[in-house]
Motif scaffolding. Structure first.
Motif, PDB file in Angstrom:
ATOM      1  N   ASP A  85       0.075   4.167  18.124  1.00 55.15           N
ATOM      2  CA  ASP A  85       0.701   3.068  18.860  1.00 55.15           C
ATOM      3  C   ASP A  85       0.308   1.726  18.249  1.00 55.15           C
ATOM      4  O   ASP A  85       1.148   0.839  18.087  1.00 55.15           O
ATOM      5  CB  ASP A  85       0.296   3.133  20.334  1.00 55.15           C
ATOM      6  CG  ASP A  85       1.077   2.169  21.198  1.00 55.15           C
ATOM      7  OD1 ASP A  85       2.304   2.043  21.000  1.00 55.15           O
ATOM      8  OD2 ASP A  85       0.463   1.529  22.075  1.00 55.15           O
ATOM      9  N   ASN A  86      -0.970   1.577  17.887  1.00 55.93           N
ATOM     10  CA  ASN A  86      -1.424   0.338  17.248  1.00 55.93           C
ATOM     11  C   ASN A  86      -0.732   0.135  15.911  1.00 55.93           C
ATOM     12  O   ASN A  86      -0.315  -0.978  15.578  1.00 55.93           O
ATOM     13  CB  ASN A  86      -2.943   0.352  17.048  1.00 55.93           C
ATOM     14  CG  ASN A  86      -3.690   0.118  18.334  1.00 55.93           C
ATOM     15  OD1 ASN A  86      -3.140  -0.391  19.306  1.00 55.93           O
ATOM     16  ND2 ASN A  86      -4.944   0.518  18.375  1.00 55.93           N
ATOM     17  N   THR A  87      -0.586   1.206  15.141  1.00 52.25           N
ATOM     18  CA  THR A  87       0.100   1.124  13.852  1.00 52.25           C
ATOM     19  C   THR A  87       1.547   0.709  14.063  1.00 52.25           C
ATOM     20  O   THR A  87       2.077  -0.140  13.335  1.00 52.25           O
ATOM     21  CB  THR A  87       0.028   2.480  13.123  1.00 52.25           C
ATOM     22  OG1 THR A  87      -1.345   2.821  12.951  1.00 52.25           O
ATOM     23  CG2 THR A  87       0.720   2.426  11.779  1.00 52.25           C
ATOM     24  N   GLN A  88       2.175   1.296  15.063  1.00 53.17           N
ATOM     25  CA  GLN A  88       3.569   0.959  15.356  1.00 53.17           C
ATOM     26  C   GLN A  88       3.679  -0.502  15.802  1.00 53.17           C
ATOM     27  O   GLN A  88       4.586  -1.218  15.372  1.00 53.17           O
ATOM     28  CB  GLN A  88       4.119   1.879  16.442  1.00 53.17           C
ATOM     29  CG  GLN A  88       5.591   1.679  16.720  1.00 53.17           C
ATOM     30  CD  GLN A  88       6.117   2.648  17.755  1.00 53.17           C
ATOM     31  OE1 GLN A  88       5.371   3.403  18.367  1.00 53.17           O
ATOM     32  NE2 GLN A  88       7.412   2.623  17.960  1.00 53.17           N
ATOM     33  N   ARG A  89       2.746  -0.935  16.648  1.00 50.97           N
ATOM     34  CA  ARG A  89       2.762  -2.337  17.098  1.00 50.97           C
ATOM     35  C   ARG A  89       2.581  -3.290  15.918  1.00 50.97           C
ATOM     36  O   ARG A  89       3.238  -4.319  15.846  1.00 50.97           O
ATOM     37  CB  ARG A  89       1.657  -2.576  18.128  1.00 50.97           C
ATOM     38  CG  ARG A  89       2.091  -2.280  19.525  1.00 50.97           C
ATOM     39  CD  ARG A  89       1.120  -2.884  20.538  1.00 50.97           C
ATOM     40  NE  ARG A  89       0.823  -1.848  21.504  1.00 50.97           N
ATOM     41  CZ  ARG A  89      -0.374  -1.387  21.789  1.00 50.97           C
ATOM     42  NH1 ARG A  89      -1.434  -1.908  21.243  1.00 50.97           N
ATOM     43  NH2 ARG A  89      -0.540  -0.427  22.662  1.00 50.97           N
ATOM     44  N   GLN A  90       1.667  -2.939  15.017  1.00 48.96           N
ATOM     45  CA  GLN A  90       1.436  -3.785  13.847  1.00 48.96           C
ATOM     46  C   GLN A  90       2.690  -3.845  12.972  1.00 48.96           C
ATOM     47  O   GLN A  90       3.049  -4.914  12.481  1.00 48.96           O
ATOM     48  CB  GLN A  90       0.253  -3.259  13.034  1.00 48.96           C
ATOM     49  CG  GLN A  90      -1.082  -3.485  13.705  1.00 48.96           C
ATOM     50  CD  GLN A  90      -2.217  -2.797  12.972  1.00 48.96           C
ATOM     51  OE1 GLN A  90      -2.006  -2.016  12.057  1.00 48.96           O
ATOM     52  NE2 GLN A  90      -3.442  -3.085  13.391  1.00 48.96           N
ATOM     53  N   ALA A  91       3.338  -2.707  12.798  1.00 48.77           N
ATOM     54  CA  ALA A  91       4.565  -2.681  11.994  1.00 48.77           C
ATOM     55  C   ALA A  91       5.646  -3.531  12.650  1.00 48.77           C
ATOM     56  O   ALA A  91       6.344  -4.297  11.975  1.00 48.77           O
ATOM     57  CB  ALA A  91       5.048  -1.239  11.818  1.00 48.77           C
ATOM     58  N   MET A  92       5.780  -3.401  13.978  1.00 51.83           N
ATOM     59  CA  MET A  92       6.777  -4.200  14.696  1.00 51.83           C
ATOM     60  C   MET A  92       6.443  -5.687  14.599  1.00 51.83           C
ATOM     61  O   MET A  92       7.335  -6.520  14.432  1.00 51.83           O
ATOM     62  CB  MET A  92       6.865  -3.769  16.167  1.00 51.83           C
ATOM     63  CG  MET A  92       7.493  -2.397  16.369  1.00 51.83           C
ATOM     64  SD  MET A  92       9.158  -2.266  15.688  1.00 51.83           S
ATOM     65  CE  MET A  92      10.025  -3.438  16.682  1.00 51.83           C
ATOM     66  N   ARG A  94       4.907  -7.156  12.154  1.00 49.99           N
ATOM     67  CA  ARG A  94       5.255  -7.605  10.804  1.00 49.99           C
ATOM     68  C   ARG A  94       6.762  -7.830  10.675  1.00 49.99           C
ATOM     69  O   ARG A  94       7.203  -8.799  10.073  1.00 49.99           O
ATOM     70  CB  ARG A  94       4.793  -6.581   9.768  1.00 49.99           C
ATOM     71  CG  ARG A  94       3.327  -6.709   9.445  1.00 49.99           C
ATOM     72  CD  ARG A  94       2.960  -5.874   8.228  1.00 49.99           C
ATOM     73  NE  ARG A  94       1.637  -5.347   8.438  1.00 49.99           N
ATOM     74  CZ  ARG A  94       1.335  -4.094   8.748  1.00 49.99           C
ATOM     75  NH1 ARG A  94       2.262  -3.189   8.818  1.00 49.99           N
ATOM     76  NH2 ARG A  94       0.095  -3.733   8.947  1.00 49.99           N
ATOM     77  N   ILE A  95       7.539  -6.914  11.253  1.00 51.06           N
ATOM     78  CA  ILE A  95       8.997  -7.047  11.204  1.00 51.06           C
ATOM     79  C   ILE A  95       9.427  -8.312  11.944  1.00 51.06           C
ATOM     80  O   ILE A  95      10.249  -9.089  11.453  1.00 51.06           O
ATOM     81  CB  ILE A  95       9.683  -5.793  11.805  1.00 51.06           C
ATOM     82  CG1 ILE A  95       9.476  -4.605  10.868  1.00 51.06           C
ATOM     83  CG2 ILE A  95      11.161  -6.045  12.060  1.00 51.06           C
ATOM     84  CD1 ILE A  95       9.854  -3.266  11.476  1.00 51.06           C
ATOM     85  N   GLU A  96       8.847  -8.529  13.130  1.00 51.74           N
ATOM     86  CA  GLU A  96       9.186  -9.723  13.908  1.00 51.74           C
ATOM     87  C   GLU A  96       8.766 -10.990  13.173  1.00 51.74           C
ATOM     88  O   GLU A  96       9.506 -11.976  13.157  1.00 51.74           O
ATOM     89  CB  GLU A  96       8.528  -9.653  15.289  1.00 51.74           C
ATOM     90  CG  GLU A  96       9.153  -8.615  16.193  1.00 51.74           C
ATOM     91  CD  GLU A  96       8.365  -8.401  17.475  1.00 51.74           C
ATOM     92  OE1 GLU A  96       7.432  -9.190  17.758  1.00 51.74           O
ATOM     93  OE2 GLU A  96       8.691  -7.445  18.191  1.00 51.74           O
TER      94      GLU A  96
END
Length: 156
Positions: A85-92, A94-96
């Protein structure tokens, strides 16, 4: 106790192995069963066969083992899911951030500079005004207008 062990160890081992299908675990729990039995031998009241009493101790130890193992697996799964979840949040994030950066590049030059100095440079509005040759109030208003534009382009 040695006599009890010799007489009942195979019964307890097979009882445990039939439930867990793990020879090493059955062996460990059988040993632990006899340790627990030795500690609580004074509580054996003879209301059931000794083998039944030993099997009850063994069953209780097996359930404790399963509970502890399942709890550890759940905690490990929670940690794995949290890391994902943290990895996904970090990726999101970065995208944002990349999206905001692209929208920032579309702003008029003075607005873009004001936002960059405020956000990236952590400068006060007074410092921004001085750098750009404007007033503190101008920097504050320009920054606000830039935020409004960035939010407007986000929803389009």
């Amino acid at each position: 106790m040695e006599e009890l062990y010799q007489q009942y160890s195979q019964i307890i081992y097979h009882f445990l192995y039939a439930r867990c299908r793990d020879p090493a675990l059955a062996e460990d729990l059988m040993q632990e069963t006899f340790l627990k039995a030795l500690e609580s031998l004074n509580r054996f009241d003879g209301s059931c066969k000794l083998s039944t009493w030993l099997c009850q101790i063994a069953r209780h130890l097996l359930y404790q083992h399963w509970e502890k193992t399942n709890r550890a697996r759940l905690e490990e799964l929670d940690d794995t899911l949290e890391a994902a979840d943290n990895t996904q949040r970090q990726a999101m994030a970065r995208i944002e951030l990349a999206d905001v950066w692209e929208r920032l590049q579309l702003l008029p030059e003075e607005m873009k500079k004001t936002v960059e100095l405020r956000v990236l440079g952590s400068l006060s509005f007074r410092e921004i005004g001085a750098i750009l040759g404007k007033s503190e109030n101008w920097a504050r208003v320009t920054f606000h207008r830039a935020k409004v534009r960035l939010l407007e382009t986000e929803t389009r």
